[in-house]
Design an enzyme around this catalytic site. Structure first.
Site, PDB file in Angstrom:
ATOM      1  N   HIS A   1       8.590 -72.474  56.327  1.00  0.00           N
ATOM      2  CA  HIS A   1       8.598 -74.059  56.354  1.00  0.00           C
ATOM      3  C   HIS A   1       8.660 -74.087  54.908  1.00  0.00           C
ATOM      4  O   HIS A   1       7.795 -74.483  54.280  1.00  0.00           O
ATOM      5  CB  HIS A   1       7.160 -74.352  57.064  1.00  0.00           C
TER       6      HIS A   1
ATOM      7  N   ASP B   1       3.444 -78.597  64.254  1.00  0.00           N
ATOM      8  CA  ASP B   1       2.698 -78.277  63.092  1.00  0.00           C
ATOM      9  C   ASP B   1       1.775 -79.247  62.392  1.00  0.00           C
ATOM     10  O   ASP B   1       1.994 -80.192  61.928  1.00  0.00           O
ATOM     11  CB  ASP B   1       3.765 -77.726  61.896  1.00  0.00           C
TER      12      ASP B   1
ATOM     13  N   HIS C   1       4.093 -68.168  60.488  1.00  0.00           N
ATOM     14  CA  HIS C   1       4.434 -69.333  59.680  1.00  0.00           C
ATOM     15  C   HIS C   1       4.164 -69.319  58.556  1.00  0.00           C
ATOM     16  O   HIS C   1       2.851 -68.976  57.984  1.00  0.00           O
ATOM     17  CB  HIS C   1       3.735 -70.339  60.408  1.00  0.00           C
TER      18      HIS C   1
ATOM     19  N   ASP D   1       4.260 -71.301  54.968  1.00  0.00           N
ATOM     20  CA  ASP D   1       4.489 -72.499  54.155  1.00  0.00           C
ATOM     21  C   ASP D   1       4.776 -72.710  52.704  1.00  0.00           C
ATOM     22  O   ASP D   1       3.826 -71.915  51.912  1.00  0.00           O
ATOM     23  CB  ASP D   1       3.105 -73.359  54.137  1.00  0.00           C
TER      24      ASP D   1
ATOM     25  N   MET E   1       6.218 -82.667  62.512  1.00  0.00           N
ATOM     26  CA  MET E   1       5.119 -82.598  61.755  1.00  0.00           C
ATOM     27  C   MET E   1       4.087 -83.488  62.635  1.00  0.00           C
ATOM     28  O   MET E   1       4.331 -84.601  62.772  1.00  0.00           O
ATOM     29  CB  MET E   1       5.138 -83.050  60.437  1.00  0.00           C
TER      30      MET E   1
ATOM     31  N   SER F   1      -0.135 -69.995  60.864  1.00  0.00           N
ATOM     32  CA  SER F   1       0.219 -70.132  59.609  1.00  0.00           C
ATOM     33  C   SER F   1      -0.654 -69.401  58.591  1.00  0.00           C
ATOM     34  O   SER F   1      -2.070 -69.719  58.497  1.00  0.00           O
ATOM     35  CB  SER F   1      -0.095 -71.810  59.465  1.00  0.00           C
TER      36      SER F   1
ATOM     37  N   MET G   1       5.266 -74.657  49.304  1.00  0.00           N
ATOM     38  CA  MET G   1       5.007 -75.925  48.941  1.00  0.00           C
ATOM     39  C   MET G   1       5.620 -76.161  47.249  1.00  0.00           C
ATOM     40  O   MET G   1       5.347 -74.859  46.815  1.00  0.00           O
ATOM     41  CB  MET G   1       3.769 -76.526  48.966  1.00  0.00           C
TER      42      MET G   1
ATOM     43  N   MET H   1       8.679 -76.643  52.124  1.00  0.00           N
ATOM     44  CA  MET H   1       8.217 -78.220  51.863  1.00  0.00           C
ATOM     45  C   MET H   1       8.584 -78.270  50.321  1.00  0.00           C
ATOM     46  O   MET H   1       7.853 -78.202  49.465  1.00  0.00           O
ATOM     47  CB  MET H   1       6.887 -78.476  52.090  1.00  0.00           C
TER      48      MET H   1
HETATM   49  C1  DX5 Z   1       0.714 -78.377  56.374  1.00  0.00           C
HETATM   50  C2  DX5 Z   1       1.405 -77.269  56.933  1.00  0.00           C
HETATM   51  C3  DX5 Z   1       1.087 -76.426  57.952  1.00  0.00           C
HETATM   52  C4  DX5 Z   1      -0.366 -76.036  57.808  1.00  0.00           C
HETATM   53  C5  DX5 Z   1      -1.211 -76.195  59.319  1.00  0.00           C
HETATM   54  O1  DX5 Z   1       1.574 -79.008  55.576  1.00  0.00           O
HETATM   55  O2  DX5 Z   1       2.746 -77.266  57.032  1.00  0.00           O
HETATM   56  O3  DX5 Z   1       1.620 -75.386  58.379  1.00  0.00           O
HETATM   57  O4  DX5 Z   1      -0.867 -74.709  57.522  1.00  0.00           O
HETATM   58  O5  DX5 Z   1      -2.418 -76.046  59.297  1.00  0.00           O
HETATM   59  P1  DX5 Z   1      -3.630 -76.546  60.405  1.00  0.00           P
HETATM   60  O6  DX5 Z   1      -3.178 -75.596  61.503  1.00  0.00           O
HETATM   61  O7  DX5 Z   1      -4.864 -75.921  59.625  1.00  0.00           O
HETATM   62  O8  DX5 Z   1      -3.457 -77.828  60.535  1.00  0.00           O
HETATM   63 ZN    ZN Z   2       3.914 -75.656  58.151  1.00  0.00          ZN
END
Ligand code: DX5
Ligand code: ZN
Length: 215
Positions: free
Chosen positions: A66, A171, A33, A35, A137, A8, A37, A68
């Site tokens: 991903h 994740d 990956h 993310d 998750m 990620s 948001m 969110m």
């Molecule tokens: C959290 C993200 C993850 C995050 C995971 O909302 O979806 O992808 O980056 O990070 P770690 O591996 O540090 O928990």
């Molecule tokens: Zn993620």
């Protein structure tokens, strides 16, 4: 099932994204990956479409995006155009789920549905025929660096029993120890942010995660 590691980028050094991507590639990462948001679906804001489009130009590893965000349907075409190879969005979002999956697939991308820790896995069952992957998750979405929630494992076991061949991604809080727990439960695609980028040797960590996922 083939084990895949998806570092990620949320935990990477944002001032040096290209070299961080190179570390993932050289370490044998199977996916990258990303993310996204929106500060609404989750209480945080990260990266968006222009950043993904820029990274795509310098990285040949497939992009696992991903989302969110509250209304993924509205942005599907833009994320596909930016270079997403797989798009995960949340079953808890406000968009029409079926319509969003269809629009991802029609745009030539793979579709995945994500569930938060407290959302029953049965919520994805009506859509399984169309999905390439389900993202379970293992932390509340929104932030990296949180602790792995082992309480989510029964959902993986149930889904793996129902679908022996689907990719099941985990994740949140994945490291050299928790990857074993998730792997034994039936997950085969592992996102890891802090474990990879806070390590002194990201390439070696990716390798260890891949090996430990089968233990
Ligand atoms: C959290 C993200 C993850 C995050 C995971 O909302 O979806 O992808 O980056 O990070 P770690 O591996 O540090 O928990
Ligand atoms: Zn993620």
């Amino acid at each position: 099932m083939e084990v895949k590691i998806s570092p990620s980028m949320l935990a990477s050094d944002f001032a040096n994204l290209q070299s961080e991507l190179d570390k993932c590639k050289n370490g044998g990462a199977d996916l990258i990956h990303l993310d996204v948001m929106d500060g609404h679906f989750v209480p945080n804001i990260s990266m968006g479409i222009p950043v993904i489009a820029a990274l795509k130009k310098v990285c040949s590893v497939p992009f696992d995006v991903h989302l969110m965000i509250s209304d993924p349907y509205r942005y599907v075409d833009e994320f596909v155009k930016a270079g997403a190879d797989i798009i995960s969005f949340h079953v808890e979002c406000d968009s029409d789920i079926e319509k969003t999956i269809d629009s991802i697939i029609n745009a030539g991308c793979k579709a995945a549905l994500a569930v938060k820790p407290n959302t029953p896995i049965e919520s994805v069952y009506p859509y399984l025929d169309k999905l390439s992957m389900v993202l379970v998750m293992t932390v509340e979405p929104g932030f990296g660096g949180q602790s792995f929630m082992e309480s989510t494992m029964p959902k993986i076991t149930a889904l793996r029993k129902k679908c022996p061949d689907i990719d099941i991604q985990v994740d949140g809080g994945i490291n050299a120890d928790t990857v074993k727990i998730a792997g034994r439960a039936g997950a085969n695609v592992f996102v890891a942010g802090s474990a990879v980028f806070n390590s002194t040797d990201p390439a070696k960590t990716i390798c260890t995660l891949k090996e430990n996922a089968k233990l």
